[in-house]
Design an enzyme around this catalytic site. Structure first.
Site, PDB file in Angstrom:
ATOM      1  N   PHE A   1      -5.000  61.749  48.657  1.00  0.00           N
ATOM      2  CA  PHE A   1      -5.708  60.811  48.248  1.00  0.00           C
ATOM      3  C   PHE A   1      -4.805  59.421  48.778  1.00  0.00           C
ATOM      4  O   PHE A   1      -3.692  59.387  48.762  1.00  0.00           O
ATOM      5  CB  PHE A   1      -5.705  60.627  46.785  1.00  0.00           C
ATOM      6  CG  PHE A   1      -7.120  61.331  46.185  1.00  0.00           C
ATOM      7  CD1 PHE A   1      -7.241  62.475  46.130  1.00  0.00           C
ATOM      8  CD2 PHE A   1      -8.239  60.527  45.817  1.00  0.00           C
ATOM      9  CE1 PHE A   1      -8.412  63.337  45.679  1.00  0.00           C
ATOM     10  CE2 PHE A   1      -9.420  61.183  45.160  1.00  0.00           C
ATOM     11  CZ  PHE A   1      -9.616  62.740  45.157  1.00  0.00           C
TER      12      PHE A   1
ATOM     13  N   ASN B   1       1.359  53.736  35.897  1.00  0.00           N
ATOM     14  CA  ASN B   1       0.433  53.050  36.529  1.00  0.00           C
ATOM     15  C   ASN B   1      -1.041  53.508  35.744  1.00  0.00           C
ATOM     16  O   ASN B   1      -0.907  54.140  34.872  1.00  0.00           O
ATOM     17  CB  ASN B   1       0.226  53.583  37.953  1.00  0.00           C
ATOM     18  CG  ASN B   1      -0.116  55.033  38.199  1.00  0.00           C
ATOM     19  OD1 ASN B   1      -0.834  55.686  37.693  1.00  0.00           O
ATOM     20  ND2 ASN B   1       1.047  55.690  38.667  1.00  0.00           N
TER      21      ASN B   1
ATOM     22  N   ASP C   1       6.274  55.907  42.860  1.00  0.00           N
ATOM     23  CA  ASP C   1       7.039  55.969  44.210  1.00  0.00           C
ATOM     24  C   ASP C   1       8.389  55.798  43.787  1.00  0.00           C
ATOM     25  O   ASP C   1       9.274  56.216  44.554  1.00  0.00           O
ATOM     26  CB  ASP C   1       6.578  54.844  45.226  1.00  0.00           C
ATOM     27  CG  ASP C   1       5.305  55.408  45.948  1.00  0.00           C
ATOM     28  OD1 ASP C   1       5.134  56.485  46.050  1.00  0.00           O
ATOM     29  OD2 ASP C   1       4.538  54.359  46.206  1.00  0.00           O
TER      30      ASP C   1
ATOM     31  N   LYS D   1       1.588  62.688  56.574  1.00  0.00           N
ATOM     32  CA  LYS D   1       1.955  63.668  55.726  1.00  0.00           C
ATOM     33  C   LYS D   1       1.220  64.964  55.960  1.00  0.00           C
ATOM     34  O   LYS D   1       1.161  65.798  55.325  1.00  0.00           O
ATOM     35  CB  LYS D   1       1.205  63.305  54.248  1.00  0.00           C
ATOM     36  CG  LYS D   1       1.951  61.707  53.867  1.00  0.00           C
ATOM     37  CD  LYS D   1       1.582  61.519  52.429  1.00  0.00           C
ATOM     38  CE  LYS D   1       2.113  60.076  52.158  1.00  0.00           C
ATOM     39  NZ  LYS D   1       2.276  60.029  50.537  1.00  0.00           N
TER      40      LYS D   1
ATOM     41  N   LYS E   1      -1.576  57.848  56.398  1.00  0.00           N
ATOM     42  CA  LYS E   1      -1.124  58.618  55.648  1.00  0.00           C
ATOM     43  C   LYS E   1      -1.387  59.935  55.939  1.00  0.00           C
ATOM     44  O   LYS E   1      -0.635  60.958  55.990  1.00  0.00           O
ATOM     45  CB  LYS E   1      -1.549  58.345  54.205  1.00  0.00           C
ATOM     46  CG  LYS E   1      -0.963  57.128  53.408  1.00  0.00           C
ATOM     47  CD  LYS E   1      -1.439  56.807  51.988  1.00  0.00           C
ATOM     48  CE  LYS E   1      -0.670  55.384  51.839  1.00  0.00           C
ATOM     49  NZ  LYS E   1      -1.407  54.939  50.586  1.00  0.00           N
TER      50      LYS E   1
ATOM     51  N   LYS F   1      17.782  53.088  23.376  1.00  0.00           N
ATOM     52  CA  LYS F   1      17.014  51.923  23.761  1.00  0.00           C
ATOM     53  C   LYS F   1      17.811  50.560  24.211  1.00  0.00           C
ATOM     54  O   LYS F   1      18.967  50.351  23.744  1.00  0.00           O
ATOM     55  CB  LYS F   1      16.265  51.338  22.538  1.00  0.00           C
ATOM     56  CG  LYS F   1      15.321  50.338  22.774  1.00  0.00           C
ATOM     57  CD  LYS F   1      14.700  49.789  21.290  1.00  0.00           C
ATOM     58  CE  LYS F   1      13.812  48.744  21.521  1.00  0.00           C
ATOM     59  NZ  LYS F   1      13.870  47.958  20.235  1.00  0.00           N
TER      60      LYS F   1
END
Ligand code: CTP
Length: 400
Positions: free
Chosen positions: A322, A208, A277, A340, A336, A287
């Site tokens: 976060f 990301n 995730d 969590k 969250k 490859k």
């Protein structure tokens, strides 16, 4: 960072005096008022005019100069300082102070000041290893003087070894630590940062846009405020913050393993990493070749949710997460926080161009366990880190 701080920069006579010019520039850029005091031999290496121009203040070189004494006497210089930094510090100035001598402006200022003093020694490796020098340094350290160790490298005298003045940026970091409130002293912060990278084959991966800037800013600020910091970082192209223990990882599975291994050492865990995730269900050893089909389906499997597991396993640790959201920021973040088992969550609207991934600023909302929340304005990531650590310090020591 150094606004409203006064630093006296003592420059003694070594070839590394040229690095003090850059150090002065960094102090001034960080907002400090700087007064430079040079020894006579320092003036042989760099001219007072250079320091005067960059500091915007008269440079002091002599003890018995009526003009300089009237402008700003040596005692008032010693009194006004929030910090005295001697860079480079020669064996001579360190020896003088250790011997209680005050025979020039710099040694007199050092004798008269009550501010913390940071010596940045730079000298020939044999001088640095000389037992006489070692004894002087130890004696001063015992009296509470601070030292930033020289680095090893090629020395101007032709020798190779320990004796080089560290880079000015490293001196700035130590100065910041000495001028910061030490409200996280005694705490060990385990901070995660950056993206994770999930390999598909030897040349490709899923990841990301996280740059690691937010987590690195937290690690840096926490060290400055006296904490021991373990930074577990996914791939990031950022300099390692000074004084921070960096553990590099690549994938979410590796990050989980490292975090669980180090959890027992931590009093505070801050999970600012953008953990993938999912990971490819199969990592191809070779490859992947282009096939005849117009479409390629990738099977993905779930990665462990590190923060959720921390929420189950935490003992006395303060747990901070976060939330990266593009919609329904507060609702999603609160979910969250609860699912969590967190103490605090930093909600981040990553759809904004001035906040979140790979920018230098951030706009966040802090949500607490008791249902309260507060919104911070758009700030640099460094300022967000400071504000967040203010809250964490308060949660750790509610009575302070
Ligand atoms: N996190 C984690 N392990 C994961 C995923 C996320 O530890 N596998 C942590 C992140 O470091 C962050 C928090 O959980 O502190 C929230 O991450 P975020 O990506 O916002 O949310 P997710 O829990 O992954 O949920 P979703 O992607 O559905 O929003």
């Amino acid at each position: 960072m150094l606004k409203e701080k006064t630093i006296v920069l003592g420059v003694s006579g070594g070839i590394a005096a040229y690095k003090a010019v850059e150090l002065l520039r960094l102090f001034v850029k960080a907002g400090a008022e700087v007064f430079v005091v040079m020894t006579k031999s320092a003036c042989e290496f760099v001219t007072p005019l250079t320091f005067q121009t960059l500091s915007g203040n008269p440079v002091h070189t002599e003890l018995f100069n009526l003009y300089q004494e009237r402008e700003i006497g040596h005692i008032s210089l010693a009194d006004r300082a929030d910090l005295v930094v001697v860079a480079p510090a020669t064996a001579n100035i360190i020896g003088k102070v250790a011997g209680g001598l005050a025979d020039d402006l710099l040694s007199t200022t050092l004798m008269a000041t009550k501010a913390p003093v940071l010596f940045v020694p730079a000298m020939n490796v044999n001088m640095y290893e000389n037992p006489l020098y070692r004894a002087n340094q130890e004696k001063l350290a015992g009296f509470g003087y601070h030292f930033l160790e020289p680095v090893t490298g090629y020395l101007a005298c032709g020798w190779e070894g320990k004796g080089k003045m560290p880079e000015p940026s490293a001196v700035l970091e130590q100065a910041l630590r000495l001028l910061s409130p030490q409200d996280l002293a005694g705490e060990t912060l385990l901070v995660t940062a950056g993206p994770t990278r999930e390999e598909l084959d030897p040349v490709r991966y899923l990841s990301n846009y996280s740059s690691g800037k937010m987590g690195y800013a937290i690690a840096r600020a926490a060290y400055q405020r006296g904490a021991r910091v373990i930074l577990v970082s996914g791939p990031a192209a950022l300099p390692v913050p000074c004084g921070v223990e960096l553990v590099k990882v690549v994938s979410a599975v590796q990050m989980r393993e490292t975090v669980m291994d180090r959890l027992a050492e931590a009093t505070v865990v801050i999970k600012s990493a953008a953990v993938a995730d999912y990971r490819p269900a199969v990592r191809c050893g070779q490859k992947i070749k282009k096939g005849p089909a117009e479409q390629l389906d990738l099977a993905l499997e779930k990665n462990p949710d590190i923060l959720a597991e921390l929420g189950e396993r935490k003992m006395t640790q303060l747990l901070v997460g976060f939330a990266a959201e593009t919609a329904d920021l507060v609702e999603n973040a609160r979910k969250k926080l609860e699912s969590k088992n967190l103490d605090l969550i930093v909600a981040n609207d990553v759809s904004r161009s001035d906040a979140g991934f790979d920018v230098d600023t951030n706009a966040v909302r802090l949500l607490y366990r008791d249902g309260s929340s507060e919104e911070l304005p758009l700030l640099s990531k460094s300022e967000v880190a400071w504000q967040l650590l203010d809250r964490i310090a308060r949660l750790r020591k509610p009575t302070a």
